[in-house]
Enzyme design. Structure first.
Site, short mmCIF file in Angstrom:
data_model
loop_
_atom_site.label_atom_id
_atom_site.label_comp_id
_atom_site.label_asym_id
_atom_site.label_seq_id
_atom_site.Cartn_x
_atom_site.Cartn_y
_atom_site.Cartn_z
N ASP A 471 80.85 5.15 32.29
CA ASP A 471 80.59 5.90 31.06
C ASP A 471 81.59 7.06 30.93
O ASP A 471 82.25 7.45 31.91
CB ASP A 471 79.15 6.45 31.13
CG ASP A 471 78.52 6.68 29.78
OD1 ASP A 471 79.26 6.70 28.78
OD2 ASP A 471 77.29 6.86 29.73
N ASP A 539 75.56 3.11 21.31
CA ASP A 539 74.28 3.64 21.76
C ASP A 539 73.18 3.35 20.76
O ASP A 539 72.00 3.55 21.04
CB ASP A 539 74.36 5.15 21.96
CG ASP A 539 74.80 5.50 23.37
OD1 ASP A 539 74.95 4.59 24.19
OD2 ASP A 539 75.00 6.70 23.64
C1 DGJ Z 1 75.69 7.44 27.16
C2 DGJ Z 1 75.60 5.95 27.19
O1 DGJ Z 1 76.18 5.40 26.07
C3 DGJ Z 1 74.14 5.55 27.37
O2 DGJ Z 1 74.02 4.15 27.31
C4 DGJ Z 1 73.66 6.09 28.67
O3 DGJ Z 1 74.32 5.47 29.72
C5 DGJ Z 1 73.84 7.59 28.72
N1 DGJ Z 1 75.19 7.97 28.40
C6 DGJ Z 1 73.49 8.12 30.08
O4 DGJ Z 1 73.76 9.44 30.19
#
Ligand code: DGJ
Length: 728
Positions: A471, A539
């Site tokens: 990430d 997300d």
């Molecule tokens: C942002 C990501 O896009 C989410 O899927 C998740 O992993 C969060 N970060 C975790 O902090």
């Protein structure tokens, strides 16, 4: 292949070196259906003559006259440099040691080499007498009808040369009209489609955000020629995508001769690059294709190229999974996780991914305010450690994955206390946080070692890890590096540092599946996809929003890389409530996953999920390797419909969704695409007791399906259907 093409192919198996000066000559770069033709004129300039349909004899361009008045500048150059008689934005802009801002590139030589029976590489060497060489590299992928282009710039002089613009490629196009499709968005609404008719002057698509660089715009486009509409099946379309994980710029400039000049490459913004003597700067690949059958064929060309050449090991089918994020967030212990692994097993999923929150002791990562950077397992949450969880999963026959965000640090962390000098910041200016975090300076080799080490340590601690979610939850602001002498190198060297870490990781861990996530779809581009198996598309897991996000993303990137998860309702991002079937039918059009607490599902929901997961596994090879045909666009219709067809046209899966209620009078008719009209196909709706299509369970001639189509009863918003077709 025609006899002439075969002869040309045989000749190309031998490297060809051409070094004549000042005699007109033609250079062609060919795929099965396309040609780029470049001409060296008598003065030695390399002119761009043609990009489009295949031209068997490039010598037809000998003696070509454009009748362009000389006061309107030169004919289109293959790689225009600033100065001289070139007035549009230039691919190359330099300052020579004597202060001269003009650059005149003249042809020196070229070489064409056949790399295998599908790929040909042409390198054309150009030079400026003041000590600069530029090699243009065109790689032609014949059966995919894709040509990639980049430049390699070498300082052959005695002193440093300053590079201001150093684009990968320049593509001049001539048509009556240019209708551009490109992508915009933000967090949780990535890859929204914008379409517009270009007019004289410049249209720019760019990012200046460094990391998380594809949220707001994407380094890709489609260009419909001679029309004011976007069409899936008809017309000429050029599509392009840049393989670069940092600041990019795509510049579309129509000049006074109505020619469109496309520049694509690294964004020159604040990125003046000092090229030392004897050093070469290699620009990233720009990927182009040209379709004569609308946007659909352009997508399929890009998807084929990506699967065959552009992605990190597309032979691996990313498994169906349960991700812990929306089901548990930071709030879990060993039991929560082992229960989720049990649920993965029970529901027929294949992988469990432990997301954020598993690390940090002095500053436990129980929220996003602290602990990032301290990659020791949190002993109070998970006293048995990560290896225990991996073993637990493997014993159940479930694969195991884990989340990391190694480029970032919370100010409240042991890492930030130890290494404040590793943080990206400008001398004497406040260091801003985004999501309570700072960015580590990947231009610094020590930081590169650290980031590699995070990955390596996690893998050493739990060798059972099969999958890493990587990430990156912020972009760059107020950039600056304590490590670099020249601050304007930051943007480029960050990406080079990122790639060098990934090279090391892939060398040591070739088989680990890695997902590129950057607050969702902040790293959706072909530079990252050389290393990552897939992306976290967004997300936003809400199914209705996903329609546009997935439609846009899959215009350029194949469905095998787009992670797509079923989540709980009301949706955590939008608050919207959609039926479970609609959520599954959307998620099944990409790489299927679940992101919820399975314990919160009713027995009925669980039962439906199991069936949908089982049926997905039967047809998912079509999603991963089939040809994508879009049947209805969410931008032009109240429906979204698409289908994937196997390469031999014997199997297909159709997805259809009603995304707006339009009164009881209107119902859809979807003409199917990509099937063989001469074959008979059985058609069956999946995951339902009672089908919404009268023909489910019957067999139809392909010509009926292609020329008339199917009319499922999808009248209400969120009605959806999945049909499986099999040739008899
Ligand atoms: C942002 C990501 O896009 C989410 O899927 C998740 O992993 C969060 N970060 C975790 O902090």
């Amino acid at each position: 292949m025609s006899a002439k093409k075969i002869l040309i192919s045989i000749l190309l198996t031998l490297p060809v070196f051409m070094t004549a000066r000042a005699a007109e000559k033609q250079i062609s770069v060919n795929t099965d259906d396309l040609s780029i033709i470049l001409s060296v004129d008598k003065s030695g300039q390399l002119l761009f003559r043609h990009f489009g349909g295949y031209i068997s004899d490039p010598d037809c361009f000998s003696g070509f006259k454009s009748y362009r008045r000389s006061d309107y500048g030169t004919d289109p150059l293959a790689y225009p440099a600033s100065g001289g008689r070139y007035f549009n934005d230039a691919a190359l802009s330099v300052e020579f040691p004597d202060g001269d801002l003009n650059c005149e590139l003249l042809y020196k030589s070229h070489i064409t080499e056949r790399l295998d029976d599908n790929v040909t590489r042409t390198e054309i060497m150009l030079a400026d007498a003041k000590g600069l060489e530029v090699t243009l590299v065109y790689t032609a992928y014949e059966k995919e009808n894709v040509i990639t282009a980049h430049s390699e710039i070498t300082n052959t002089g005695r002193k440093p040369v300053m590079l201001r613009n150093y684009y990968s490629a320049s593509l001049p196009v001539i048509a009556e009209k240019y209708y551009l499709t490109h992508f915009y968005g933000a967090w949780a609404m990535e890859m929204q489609v914008d379409r517009e008719l270009l007019t004289h002057g410049s249209k720019v698509i760019e990012s200046k955000k460094g990391v998380r660089t594809t949220h707001t715009e994407n380094p890709s486009f489609m260009l419909s020629l001679n029309t004011e509409t976007f069409d899936e099946n008809y017309g000429e379309v050029i599509a392009g995508a840049l393989a670069w994980s940092g600041n990019f710029k795509l510049n579309f400039q129509i000049d006074e001769t109505d020619r469109l000049n496309i520049l694509a490459g690294i964004n020159p913004y604040a990125s003046e690059y000092r090229l030392e003597k004897d050093r070469t700067f290699v620009t990233p690949d720009m990927i182009f294709t040209y379709s004569f059958a609308g946007a659909g064929q352009a997508s399929r060309n890009l998807h084929d190229w990506a699967r065959n050449y552009g992605l990190y090991d597309s032979s691996v089918m990313c498994p169906t999974l349960l991700n812990s994020w929306e089901g548990a967030y930071f709030d879990f212990d060993t039991k929560t996780i082992t229960d989720m692994i049990d649920d993965v097993k029970d529901m027929g999923l294949e992988l469990f991914v432990l997301d954020d929150g598993w690390f940090g002791n002095k500053y436990p990562r129980n929220n996003d305010k602290q602990g990032l950077g301290d990659w020791d397992v949190n002993r109070s949450k998970l006293p048995e450690g990560i290896a225990y969880l991996g073993d637990y999963a493997h014993e159940k026959g479930v694969r195991f994955g884990i989340w990391i965000e190694p480029e970032m640090v919370n100010p409240k962390s042991e890492l930030a206390e130890r290494h404040p000098e590793w943080v990206v910041k400008a001398e004497g200016r406040p260091v801003t946080t985004i999501r309570n975090q700072w960015l580590l300076d990947l231009t610094n080799p020590e930081v590169q070692d650290f980031v590699f080490g995070v990955f390596d340590r996690v893998m050493q601690e739990a060798p059972t890890i099969d999958y890493i979610k990587w990430d990156a939850n912020r972009h760059v602001e107020s950039f600056g590096s304590e490590y670099l002498d020249k601050q304007s190198h930051f943007w480029v060297e960050y990406v080079q540092g990122f790639y060098s870490v990934l090279d090391r990781i892939r060398e040591k861990y070739p088989d680990v599946i890695i997902q590129a996530c950057s607050s969702g779809g902040g790293r959706v581009e072909y530079g990252a996809l050389k290393y990552f198996n897939e992306v976290w598309t967004s997300d936003n897991t809400e199914a209705l929003s996903r329609v546009r996000i997935q439609y846009g993303t899959n215009l350029i990137y194949p469905a095998c890389v787009t992670g797509s998860h079923v989540s709980a309702v009301p949706n955590h991002q939008t608050g919207n409530i959609t039926p479970l079937k609609f959520r599954f039918d959307i998620a099944c059009a990409g790489r299927l996953g679940l992101e919820l607490q399975p314990k919160a599902m009713s027995a009925e929901e669980r039962d439906f999920s199991k069936k949908a997961i089982a049926s997905y596994k039967e047809y998912r090879d079509l999603i991963f390797n089939g040809d994508l045909y879009r049947l209805a666009s969410p931008y032009d219709s109240d429906y979204y419909a698409l289908m994937y067809v196997s390469k031999d046209k014997k199997r297909a899966v159709v997805f259809a969704y009603c995304i707006r209620y339009q009164g009881r009078a209107l119902l859809p008719l979807f003409r199917l695409s990509g099937l063989d009209p001469a074959l008979d196909y059985s058609i069956k709706e999946l995951n339902v007791d009672k089908s919404c299509f009268w023909g489910s369970g019957k067999t139809f001639n392909g010509d009926f399906l292609v020329n008339h189509g199917i009319n499922p009863k999808l009248g209400k918003i969120y009605d959806s259907a999945v049909f499986y077709l099999q040739a008899e």
